[in-house]
Design an enzyme around this catalytic site. Structure first.
Site, PDB file in Angstrom:
ATOM      1  N   ASP A 212       0.836  -1.207   0.000  1.00  0.00           N
ATOM      2  CA  ASP A 212       0.000   0.000   0.000  1.00  0.00           C
ATOM      3  C   ASP A 212       0.869   1.255   0.000  1.00  0.00           C
ATOM      4  O   ASP A 212       0.629   2.222  -0.743  1.00  0.00           O
ATOM      5  CB  ASP A 212      -1.008   0.003   1.167  1.00  0.00           C
ATOM      6  CG  ASP A 212      -0.501  -0.690   2.418  1.00  0.00           C
ATOM      7  OD1 ASP A 212       0.520  -1.396   2.346  1.00  0.00           O
ATOM      8  OD2 ASP A 212      -1.119  -0.532   3.489  1.00  0.00           O
ATOM      9  N   ASP A 236       0.475  -7.283 -10.735  1.00  0.00           N
ATOM     10  CA  ASP A 236      -0.546  -6.961 -11.728  1.00  0.00           C
ATOM     11  C   ASP A 236      -1.084  -5.554 -11.462  1.00  0.00           C
ATOM     12  O   ASP A 236      -1.161  -4.703 -12.359  1.00  0.00           O
ATOM     13  CB  ASP A 236      -1.667  -8.008 -11.613  1.00  0.00           C
ATOM     14  CG  ASP A 236      -2.652  -7.930 -12.767  1.00  0.00           C
ATOM     15  OD1 ASP A 236      -2.372  -7.202 -13.736  1.00  0.00           O
ATOM     16  OD2 ASP A 236      -3.694  -8.595 -12.700  1.00  0.00           O
TER      17      ASP A 236
END
Ligand code: NAD
Length: 355
Positions: A212, A236
């Protein structure tokens, strides 16, 4: 120059458009490739009733290099991703996604800090949350589980790949991205292996970031990062984010590298809503193609094609809708977008001038 036989998978959605335009451009550049076309996805369902026929896989496995357009994956059901299956069948375990700003200054007028971005995301492609091991639990689909598989062997080879890539390409830093604060076993194992392997590469700096935080850091200070190595799902997501830094999915190339095979495909998907309209940007597929040419040792051809693409983008006369929109949003010019066929013709005209 020796002729290379390369498997061409046009894909579906916008895939057939962007791959056919790339093939046309390669022909104009006299690239010595003989294409072996193999259909997967919707065209294979129409012809053979199977999105991934066994014969197709046999043909693909006869050649070491695949050039592919995107393939649609049904959402929330339906058949398993053909892209994931192909990577697993060919064991192309490293998805290498460079996010390098293009030499097209106007693309970064809006956000100047995205000029000179030059990082590479190395994403593991055979395990993690893409393992395909998932099921509903209990009655009436009251719960569901997807198993996140991280192995020592899988982690070792992707991490070693990232450090080798860094050394070969004179990169200074490898950053491991993980969520080991929450997923303490899977993330913890990946991180443990990362620092073990880092010791074998004292010439390259190593650090790690929680995913994050990494997403935020990439938006604010992408220049601080160099090679990023991470698991399947996180890679991804971060590589689409990184595509956004350099101009969007319309310009982001990618490759899948294994010990025996390599697959070259853009970062973007099949964008079904645009299929058949000949409007999406073929640049990502074309740059994926030049990435493949370099892999095959055809650097001069790759340079020529890239120069023709960059000249066309810099001239700002014939641009696809996504680029025309960026130009308008940056307050530089309001031009009428052209079709991707017209854009390609312009690239070919520039290529002939540069030849
Ligand atoms: P997508 O990448 O297909 O499209 C998202 C958006 O990005 C599009 O709506 C469009 O606005 C933009 N975009 C994508 N390609 C562009 C291009 N060449 N030029 C200009 N703009 C472009 O992502 P999605 O809509 O989330 O996925 C559609 C399908 O593609 C899904 O079935 C997904 O599983 C599949 N997919 C396949 C691959 C692959 O084949 N490797 C990769 C990603 C997604």
């Amino acid at each position: 120059m020796a002729v290379h036989k390369v498997v061409l998978i046009p894909g579906d959605g916008i895939g057939p458009e962007v791959t056919s335009l790339t093939v046309k451009l390669f022909e104009a550049a006299d690239v010595p490739i003989e294409w072996v076309t193999v259909e997967l996805g919707e065209p294979a369902i129409e012809k053979y009733g199977d999105p991934f026929p066994e014969d197709a896989l046999k043909t693909i496995k006869n050649y070491p290099v695949v050039f592919k357009g995107p393939l649609t994956t049904p959402v929330g059901g339906g058949y398993r991703s053909l892209n994931v299956r192909l990577r697993m069948e060919l064991d192309t375990y490293a998805v290498v996604r460079p996010a390098k700003s293009l030499p097209v200054d106007w693309l970064y007028v809006d956000v100047p800090r995205y000029k000179n971005v030059d990082l590479v995301i190395v994403r593991e492609a055979t395990e993690g949350l893409y393992s395909g091991v998932e099921h509903f639990v209990g009655r009436d689909r009251c719960a569901a589980e997807t198993i996140n598989i991280i192995t020592r062997k899988g982690s070792e080879r992707i991490i070693r790949f990232a450090f080798e890539y860094a050394r070969k390409n004179k990169r200074r830093l490898v950053t491991a991205v993980h969520k080991a604060n929450i997923m303490k076993t899977t993330g913890g194992l990946f991180l443990e292996v990362f620092y073990e392997i880092a010791k074998e590469y004292p010439d390259i700096e190593a650090n790690d970031r929680i995913v994050d935080n990494m997403a935020m850091q990439l938006v604010l200070k992408p220049h601080e990062y160099d090679v990023i190595v991470t698991s399947n799902l996180m890679g991804d997501i971060l590589s689409d984010l990184a595509s956004g830094l350099i101009g969007g999915l319309g310009v982001a190339p990618s490759s899948n590298i294994g010990d025996k095979y390599a697959i070259f495909e853009p970062v973007h998907g099949s964008a079904p809503k645009y299929a058949g309209q000949w409007k999406v940007n073929p640049t990502a597929q074309m740059l994926t193609g030049t990435f493949m040419l370099r892999y095959l040792g055809m650097d001069e051809k790759a340079d020529l094609i890239e120069q023709a693409i960059f000249k066309t983008l810099n001239e700002r006369k014939k641009l696809t809708y996504d680029m025309a929109r960026t130009l308008r949003n940056a307050g530089i010019a309001d031009i009428e977008p052209v079709s991707n066929k017209e854009f390609t013709e312009e690239v070919i005209r520039n290529l002939k001038e540069l030849k």
